[in-house]
Scaffold this motif. Structure first.
Motif, PDB file in Angstrom:
ATOM      1  N   GLY A 170      -3.291   0.983  -7.411  1.00  0.00           N
ATOM      2  CA  GLY A 170      -1.839   1.140  -7.512  1.00  0.00           C
ATOM      3  C   GLY A 170      -1.075  -0.068  -7.988  1.00  0.00           C
ATOM      4  N   GLY A 171      -1.751  -1.094  -8.453  1.00  0.00           N
ATOM      5  CA  GLY A 171      -1.033  -2.257  -8.949  1.00  0.00           C
ATOM      6  C   GLY A 171      -0.157  -2.888  -7.884  1.00  0.00           C
ATOM      7  N   ASP A 172       1.084  -3.210  -8.247  1.00  0.00           N
ATOM      8  CA  ASP A 172       2.000  -3.905  -7.343  1.00  0.00           C
ATOM      9  C   ASP A 172       2.945  -2.973  -6.602  1.00  0.00           C
ATOM     10  OD1 ASP A 172       0.987  -6.445  -7.676  1.00  0.00           O
ATOM     11  OD2 ASP A 172       2.367  -6.994  -9.267  1.00  0.00           O
ATOM     12  N   ASN A 173       2.540  -1.744  -6.371  1.00  0.00           N
ATOM     13  CA  ASN A 173       3.397  -0.813  -5.628  1.00  0.00           C
ATOM     14  C   ASN A 173       3.667  -1.328  -4.229  1.00  0.00           C
ATOM     15  OD1 ASN A 173       3.807   1.401  -7.465  1.00  0.00           O
ATOM     16  ND2 ASN A 173       1.604   1.711  -7.313  1.00  0.00           N
ATOM     17  N   THR A 174       4.876  -1.112  -3.781  1.00  0.00           N
ATOM     18  CA  THR A 174       5.289  -1.581  -2.467  1.00  0.00           C
ATOM     19  C   THR A 174       5.439  -0.418  -1.494  1.00  0.00           C
ATOM     20  OG1 THR A 174       6.963  -2.818  -1.263  1.00  0.00           O
ATOM     21  CG2 THR A 174       7.725  -1.556  -3.135  1.00  0.00           C
ATOM     22  N   GLY A 175       5.275  -0.723  -0.219  1.00  0.00           N
ATOM     23  CA  GLY A 175       5.396   0.317   0.796  1.00  0.00           C
ATOM     24  C   GLY A 175       6.296  -0.096   1.943  1.00  0.00           C
ATOM     25  N   LEU A 176       7.067  -1.153   1.738  1.00  0.00           N
ATOM     26  CA  LEU A 176       7.939  -1.634   2.805  1.00  0.00           C
ATOM     27  C   LEU A 176       9.048  -0.621   3.063  1.00  0.00           C
ATOM     28  CD1 LEU A 176       8.179  -4.145   4.599  1.00  0.00           C
ATOM     29  CD2 LEU A 176       9.833  -5.039   2.984  1.00  0.00           C
ATOM     30  N   ASN A 177       9.188  -0.214   4.312  1.00  0.00           N
ATOM     31  CA  ASN A 177      10.206   0.782   4.644  1.00  0.00           C
ATOM     32  C   ASN A 177      10.966   0.407   5.901  1.00  0.00           C
ATOM     33  OD1 ASN A 177       8.220   1.221   6.505  1.00  0.00           O
ATOM     34  ND2 ASN A 177       7.757   3.306   5.877  1.00  0.00           N
TER      35      ASN A 177
END
Length: 154
Positions: free
Chosen positions: A7-14
């Motif tokens: 996913g490369g540099d995908n972020t998941g901060l929520n």
């Protein structure tokens, strides 16, 4: 049969003060589903590989392309070891974990990794029902197998 995700540099901060759209991993994970192998999103930064993502993908093998001493974020390191997120064994391979990271996080962290240094190659056998992980080292400019893991079943 083999399922792989990167996913490369995908972020998941929520959380904190980030906008809702900043977490792209949760909606992506619903589409991706279970995989055999995944690479760490965003090199394993603190904003990567959120709980929802790990639960949905439940990878058997995880590969981290790290390049600095705060990879992975300590929060992620705890998520990776959690059996509450997904059951079953998991092998974690890193291209390089810095010595200062190993010291500051401690033995619980180091012991969670299958390999903490080397080029990581996934070899899927014809038909896709089995695969191996080969960790390679560079000697004199040539990649040499260091250790082979598996075979794993897809």
């Amino acid at each position: 049969h083999f399922h792989y995700f990167t996913g490369g540099d995908n972020t998941g901060l929520n959380n904190y003060e980030t906008p809702v759209w900043f977490d792209v991993q949760t909606p992506m994970s619903k589409t991706i589903g279970k995989v055999d192998v995944t690479t760490f999103n965003h090199h394993g930064n603190r904003d990567a590989m959120n709980e929802s993502f790990l639960k949905k993908l439940s990878p058997r093998v995880l590969v981290q392309q790290s390049w600095c001493s705060d990879h992975p974020g300590q929060e992620l390191a705890h998520r990776l070891g959690s059996r509450k997120l997904f059951a079953g064994p998991r092998d974690i391979f890193a291209t390089y974990i810095h010595p200062e990271t190993k010291i500051s996080y401690g033995s619980w962290f180091v012991n969670a990794y299958t390999s903490t240094e080397g080029h990581v190659m996934i070899r899927v056998f014809p038909g896709g029902s089995e695969y191996i992980v080969i960790v390679l080292q560079t000697i004199g400019g040539i990649l040499i197998p260091k250790k082979v893991y598996g075979p794993y079943r897809s």
